[in-house]
Scaffold this motif. Sequence first.
Motif, mmCIF file in Angstrom:
data_model
loop_
_atom_site.group_PDB
_atom_site.id
_atom_site.type_symbol
_atom_site.label_atom_id
_atom_site.label_comp_id
_atom_site.label_asym_id
_atom_site.label_seq_id
_atom_site.Cartn_x
_atom_site.Cartn_y
_atom_site.Cartn_z
ATOM 1 N N ASP A 107 42.016 -16.442 -9.469
ATOM 2 C CA ASP A 107 42.719 -17.992 -9.512
ATOM 3 C C ASP A 107 41.714 -18.589 -9.188
ATOM 4 O OD1 ASP A 107 43.008 -19.211 -7.080
ATOM 5 O OD2 ASP A 107 41.098 -17.980 -5.412
ATOM 6 N N ASP A 112 49.242 -19.826 -11.846
ATOM 7 C CA ASP A 112 49.012 -21.202 -11.608
ATOM 8 C C ASP A 112 49.218 -21.679 -12.363
ATOM 9 O OD1 ASP A 112 47.932 -20.018 -8.670
ATOM 10 O OD2 ASP A 112 46.442 -18.882 -9.740
ATOM 11 N N VAL A 123 52.498 -21.147 -3.042
ATOM 12 C CA VAL A 123 52.275 -20.782 -2.262
ATOM 13 C C VAL A 123 51.614 -19.292 -1.442
ATOM 14 C CG1 VAL A 123 54.017 -19.780 0.088
ATOM 15 C CG2 VAL A 123 55.036 -21.302 -0.896
ATOM 16 N N ARG A 124 51.452 -18.301 -2.607
ATOM 17 C CA ARG A 124 50.542 -16.797 -2.772
ATOM 18 C C ARG A 124 51.218 -16.356 -3.741
ATOM 19 N NH1 ARG A 124 55.759 -16.454 0.532
ATOM 20 N NH2 ARG A 124 56.630 -14.486 0.108
ATOM 21 N N PRO A 128 50.241 -9.357 -4.861
ATOM 22 C CA PRO A 128 48.652 -9.968 -3.911
ATOM 23 C C PRO A 128 48.327 -8.642 -4.506
ATOM 24 C CG PRO A 128 50.237 -9.971 -2.268
ATOM 25 C CD PRO A 128 51.164 -9.449 -3.028
ATOM 26 N N HIS A 134 41.425 -12.933 0.594
ATOM 27 C CA HIS A 134 41.976 -14.572 0.827
ATOM 28 C C HIS A 134 42.797 -14.396 0.559
ATOM 29 C CE1 HIS A 134 37.722 -15.625 1.284
ATOM 30 N NE2 HIS A 134 37.237 -15.411 0.165
ATOM 31 N N GLY A 135 44.060 -13.352 -0.349
ATOM 32 C CA GLY A 135 44.791 -13.361 -1.095
ATOM 33 C C GLY A 135 45.503 -14.048 -1.686
ATOM 34 N N ARG A 136 44.335 -14.659 -2.313
ATOM 35 C CA ARG A 136 44.578 -14.911 -3.667
ATOM 36 C C ARG A 136 44.953 -15.627 -5.051
ATOM 37 N NH1 ARG A 136 44.058 -21.288 -1.907
ATOM 38 N NH2 ARG A 136 43.934 -21.288 -4.245
ATOM 39 N N ARG A 141 53.377 -15.727 -8.982
ATOM 40 C CA ARG A 141 53.322 -17.135 -7.837
ATOM 41 C C ARG A 141 54.712 -16.875 -7.204
ATOM 42 N NH1 ARG A 141 48.565 -15.468 -8.885
ATOM 43 N NH2 ARG A 141 46.749 -16.474 -9.108
ATOM 44 N N SER A 199 60.866 -10.487 -2.382
ATOM 45 C CA SER A 199 59.881 -12.017 -1.989
ATOM 46 C C SER A 199 60.927 -12.583 -0.804
ATOM 47 C CB SER A 199 59.314 -12.485 -3.219
ATOM 48 O OG SER A 199 60.729 -12.893 -3.818
#
Length: 283
Positions: A107, A112, A123-124, A128, A134-136, A141, A199
């Motif tokens: 991250d 990204d 968004v996320r 994960p 922190h869920g990043r 993605r 998703s």
Amino acid sequence: MPRLSEVIVALDALWPAELAESWDAVGTVCGDPEAEISRVLFAVDPVQDIVDEAVRLGAQLLVTHHPLYLRGTTTVSADTFKGRVVHDLIKNDVALHVAHTNADRADPGVSDALAGALDLRVVRPLVPDPADAHGRRGLGRICELEHPLTLGELAARAAERLPATAQGIRAAGDPERLIRTIAVSGGSGDSLFDDVRASGVDAFLTADLRHHPASEARAQTPLALLDAAHWATEWPWCELAAAQLDQISDRHGWGLRVHVSKTVTDPWTAHAASNTDSTGAPN
């Protein structure tokens, strides 16, 4: 000027080796920890053209996304392609460092950078990392478009924003379907189809989509697919990674000169479009 060992500590903080998949080969391949570093080159592939570019540039460190030796070797003989790469790196005092699936899951990471190149809002993570409170962090993605686009318009944006390759962008689905949400994954992504379906996104952009997984994905859901060249989906990470190292260099007063290779290392060099007037297979 910093020593190689100091720069590697900074790179490992960006892309910790423990984030890599168990089958992966990341970290420093060759290089003297005490060597001084003033110039760094980022690239996707540790192939001969990139090594030659690093030597011409006067770089003391080459950072690539793809490993040189993923499955190990018993020789670095210079009469082999990879052995020649090792010989040329060492003879010219160029260190090689690899950040692969650890950069995918970081991250910010590879996906990204891909989302940023396409002007998508992250968004996320798609998958994960359970160790990230922190869920990043994680693979892929989930993204949103600022304004809905048709699948055809989104494919055209990807073709315009990603580096040009012979393949370009392939799309599966109704070209007029509106896309509001999309999953992206730099590199080969058809192993993530179950996560993409779960998703609930409208589309999935990745690379190296194979016939059967893509066909089955289309049969099970209305999910639209966009298939780009592997190299093109990962190259934006080089620019992100170079900017991250630039910031570290400025913070420490290292004065590093950081470059991104624009050499196209996608293996495909030509594309011939099919005859769209044809109604089926040849007789």
